[in-house]
Design an enzyme around this catalytic site. Structure first.
Site, PDB file in Angstrom:
ATOM      1  N   LYS A   1       0.023   4.271  -0.164  1.00 26.05           N
ATOM      2  CA  LYS A   1      -0.615   5.439   0.479  1.00 26.05           C
ATOM      3  C   LYS A   1      -0.430   6.705  -0.369  1.00 26.05           C
ATOM      4  O   LYS A   1      -0.424   6.623  -1.585  1.00 26.05           O
ATOM      5  CB  LYS A   1      -0.049   5.631   1.888  1.00 26.05           C
TER       6      LYS A   1
ATOM      7  N   SER B   1       3.310  -2.863  10.276  1.00 30.08           N
ATOM      8  CA  SER B   1       4.765  -2.844  10.462  1.00 30.08           C
ATOM      9  C   SER B   1       5.443  -4.151  10.046  1.00 30.08           C
ATOM     10  O   SER B   1       6.370  -4.627  10.712  1.00 30.08           O
ATOM     11  CB  SER B   1       5.116  -2.484  11.908  1.00 30.08           C
TER      12      SER B   1
ATOM     13  N   ASN C   1       0.871  -1.182   0.000  1.00 27.29           N
ATOM     14  CA  ASN C   1       0.000   0.000   0.000  1.00 27.29           C
ATOM     15  C   ASN C   1       0.905   1.230   0.000  1.00 27.29           C
ATOM     16  O   ASN C   1       1.559   1.517   0.997  1.00 27.29           O
ATOM     17  CB  ASN C   1      -0.884  -0.043   1.264  1.00 27.29           C
TER      18      ASN C   1
ATOM     19  N   GLU D   1      -6.909   4.002   7.864  1.00 29.35           N
ATOM     20  CA  GLU D   1      -6.716   5.450   7.665  1.00 29.35           C
ATOM     21  C   GLU D   1      -7.960   6.071   7.035  1.00 29.35           C
ATOM     22  O   GLU D   1      -8.289   7.226   7.285  1.00 29.35           O
ATOM     23  CB  GLU D   1      -5.460   5.699   6.812  1.00 29.35           C
TER      24      GLU D   1
ATOM     25  N   GLU E   1      -5.473  -5.797  10.260  1.00 28.02           N
ATOM     26  CA  GLU E   1      -4.469  -4.770  10.515  1.00 28.02           C
ATOM     27  C   GLU E   1      -4.766  -4.070  11.845  1.00 28.02           C
ATOM     28  O   GLU E   1      -5.570  -3.126  11.883  1.00 28.02           O
ATOM     29  CB  GLU E   1      -4.498  -3.726   9.401  1.00 28.02           C
TER      30      GLU E   1
ATOM     31  N   GLY F   1       2.259   1.534  10.847  1.00 32.45           N
ATOM     32  CA  GLY F   1       3.192   2.655  10.760  1.00 32.45           C
ATOM     33  C   GLY F   1       3.847   3.015  12.082  1.00 32.45           C
ATOM     34  O   GLY F   1       4.449   4.073  12.223  1.00 32.45           O
TER      35      GLY F   1
ATOM     36  N   HIS G   1      -9.558   0.595   4.698  1.00 24.74           N
ATOM     37  CA  HIS G   1      -8.281   0.761   5.398  1.00 24.74           C
ATOM     38  C   HIS G   1      -8.493   1.654   6.625  1.00 24.74           C
ATOM     39  O   HIS G   1      -9.300   2.589   6.586  1.00 24.74           O
ATOM     40  CB  HIS G   1      -7.244   1.379   4.450  1.00 24.74           C
TER      41      HIS G   1
ATOM     42  N   GLY H   1       2.769  -1.410   4.271  1.00 20.29           N
ATOM     43  CA  GLY H   1       2.769   0.014   3.960  1.00 20.29           C
ATOM     44  C   GLY H   1       4.188   0.499   3.720  1.00 20.29           C
ATOM     45  O   GLY H   1       4.758   0.318   2.634  1.00 20.29           O
ATOM     46  N   GLY H   2       4.774   1.090   4.745  1.00 14.29           N
ATOM     47  CA  GLY H   2       6.088   1.727   4.636  1.00 14.29           C
ATOM     48  C   GLY H   2       7.136   0.906   3.895  1.00 14.29           C
ATOM     49  O   GLY H   2       7.821   1.422   2.994  1.00 14.29           O
TER      50      GLY H   2
HETATM   51  C1  PEP Z   1      -0.767  -0.320   5.905  1.00 17.96           C
HETATM   52  O1  PEP Z   1      -0.739   0.809   5.474  1.00 17.96           O
HETATM   53  O2  PEP Z   1      -1.718  -1.058   5.601  1.00 17.96           O
HETATM   54  C2  PEP Z   1       0.318  -0.769   6.790  1.00 17.96           C
HETATM   55  C3  PEP Z   1       0.241  -1.971   7.313  1.00 17.96           C
HETATM   56  O3  PEP Z   1       1.350   0.102   7.003  1.00 17.96           O
HETATM   57  P1  PEP Z   1       2.793  -0.244   7.673  1.00 17.96           P
HETATM   58  O4  PEP Z   1       3.291  -1.507   7.029  1.00 17.96           O
HETATM   59  O5  PEP Z   1       3.635   0.941   7.370  1.00 17.96           O
HETATM   60  O6  PEP Z   1       2.536  -0.448   9.139  1.00 17.96           O
END
Ligand code: PEP
Length: 255
Positions: free
Chosen positions: A12, A217, A10, A98, A171, A177, A96, A238-239
């Site tokens: 973002k 994460s 993702n 967010e 999640e 994050g 999601h 994500g990151g």
């Molecule tokens: C996400 O955005 O769905 C996510 C899991 O982010 P991260 O891996 O950065 O925690």
């Protein structure tokens, strides 16, 4: 039951169109020999046509990060399922945290979005998860239960077949994050719970087919232990998906 693992990135609100294309190209080169794992990246809506074009014929599929459930109309700033499908994207993230946190996403809108996605054969990745407060107050199961039941409500009685491609992504919000990952025991407990919930709502067969991803994460150094959990069928990243050199390690389960 053999479920093909899915590692989904993702992106973002990161990367301009040209950055997205060059990152996608690099990832496609790195994943040329990977055939036993499904790979997906979700750039911004703006980059979808560019990235899908660049990734044609590669092992990397593309998804959107959101959609609007109406087919068309006066909905300024929104993008429909059909418009996403038309770019060549195959997946879409729905619900999601967010979006739930900052953009008023509810279980009801999640339901409508999943319905819109399945109508045009986009694979919905339905995101669910509890906040830290909800976990501390021992409400995790109640929250997940509500998110799943309300998000999938009419499919249960009306149309389970149209949901056959469904992907669930657990999640925990406190792990997104933050660098905090849920422990192997926590993930194991929740994924087992989710599969049995899906089994009760639909059928054992259906529950055994759908993929349940973990997100929060995920990094090259923790993906191996997470992927070793029986009911973990992949990761939503994500990151660490923004950098192809890191993401490829996760795709290879960092062995
Ligand atoms: C996400 O955005 O769905 C996510 C899991 O982010 P991260 O891996 O950065 O925690």
């Amino acid at each position: 039951m053999n479920r093909i693992p899915l590692i989904a990135g993702n992106w973002k609100m990161f990367k301009t169109g040209s950055e997205a294309v060059s990152t996608a190209e690099k990832l496609a080169n790195l994943t040329q020999n990977i055939t036993s794992t499904d790979i997906m990246i979700a750039p911004t809506h703006l980059s979808l046509p560019l990235v899908t074009q660049k990734l044609l014929g590669t092992n990397v599929k593309v998804g959107a990060q959101n959609l609007y459930f109406e087919q068309e109309g006066a909905f300024t700033g929104e993008v429909s399922a059909e418009m996403i499908k038309d770019t060549g994207a195959e997946y879409v993230l729905i619900g999601h945290s967010e979006r739930r946190q900052f953009f008023g996403e509810t279980d009801e809108s999640v339901f409508k979005k999943i319905k819109a996605a399945t109508k045009v054969d986009l694979i919905p990745i339905m995101c669910i998860g509890e906040s830290e407060k909800e976990r501390n107050e021992k409400n995790t199961f109640a929250i997940l239960d509500k998110q799943v039941k309300n998000g999938l409500k009419d499919f249960v009685s009306d149309d389970p077949d149209s949901l056959s491609s469904l992907v669930l992504a657990y999640e925990p919000i406190w792990a997104i994050g933050t660098g905090k990952t849920a422990s192997v025991d926590q993930v194991d407990e929740i994924h087992k719970y989710l599969r049995s919930l899906i089994s009760q709502l639909f059928s054992r067969d259906f529950a055994l087919k759908i993929r349940i991803l973990y997100g929060g994460s995920v990094k090259p150094d923790n993906v191996k232990e997470l992927m070793a959990i029986e009911d973990v069928d992949g990761a939503l990243v994500g990151g660490a998906s923004l950098d192809p050199d890191k993401f490829i390690k996760i795709i290879g389960f960092s062995s």
